[in-house]
Design an enzyme around this catalytic site. Structure first.
Site, short mmCIF file in Angstrom:
data_model
loop_
_atom_site.label_atom_id
_atom_site.label_comp_id
_atom_site.label_asym_id
_atom_site.label_seq_id
_atom_site.Cartn_x
_atom_site.Cartn_y
_atom_site.Cartn_z
CB ILE A 58 -0.60 4.55 -0.76
CG1 ILE A 58 -0.83 5.98 -0.25
CG2 ILE A 58 -1.00 3.54 0.29
CD1 ILE A 58 -2.30 6.27 -0.09
N PRO A 59 2.04 2.29 -0.96
CG PRO A 59 3.66 1.57 0.58
CD PRO A 59 2.82 2.76 0.18
CB CYS A 60 -2.11 -0.68 -2.08
SG CYS A 60 -1.98 0.83 -3.01
CG HIS A 61 2.97 -3.39 -3.20
ND1 HIS A 61 3.00 -2.11 -3.70
CD2 HIS A 61 4.17 -3.61 -2.62
CE1 HIS A 61 4.20 -1.60 -3.45
NE2 HIS A 61 4.92 -2.48 -2.79
#
Length: 109
Positions: A58-61
């Site tokens: 998951i690309p939380c950024h």
DNA sequence: TTAATGACCTATC
DNA sequence: CGATAGGCCATTA
């Protein structure tokens, strides 16, 4: 006795959406919450990323708050690290340190 | 087990 | 117009 097993919780819903974010674009918690159907789920969205069960997936950024500022609390090794990650994807930052939502604001599909 | 909090946003007074 | 409270879901203590 377990209930239904295919019951997709909001949590997984958030992951699906976040993972669907195209490269070079970002979205906000409120936007995701709105896609879920309840604008107040924004809290759950942030929690979903906080738990980050699939941090590698998951690309939380790519998820920022409504102000376009990155959550300083979720930065793994420093807010600078996140800025680099987004810039690496093609995201441009403003001098104030915020992301240009008008340029990379991603509205669902 | 219950209770409270949390990387937030929206609506109302 | 400005400030406050509420709300939803899951996790953690």
């Amino acid at each position: 006795m377990k209930k239904e097993t295919k019951n997709k919780n909001t949590f997984e819903r958030v992951y699906e959406i976040v993972k669907k974010i195209p490269v070079g674009k970002i979205t906000t918690y409120g936007q995701i919450a709105h896609l879920l159907g309840n604008p107040h789920l924004s809290q759950v969205v942030g929690f979903a990323l906080h738990s980050n069960p699939s941090q590698s997936t998951i690309p939380c950024h790519r998820v920022v708050n409504r102000f376009g500022a990155l959550a300083e609390a979720f930065v793994f090794g420093g807010i600078n690290e996140q800025r680099v990650l987004l810039e690496n994807e093609g995201i441009k930052f403003l001098e104030n340190g915020y992301v240009d939502l008008k340029q990379h604001m991603w509205y669902g599909d």
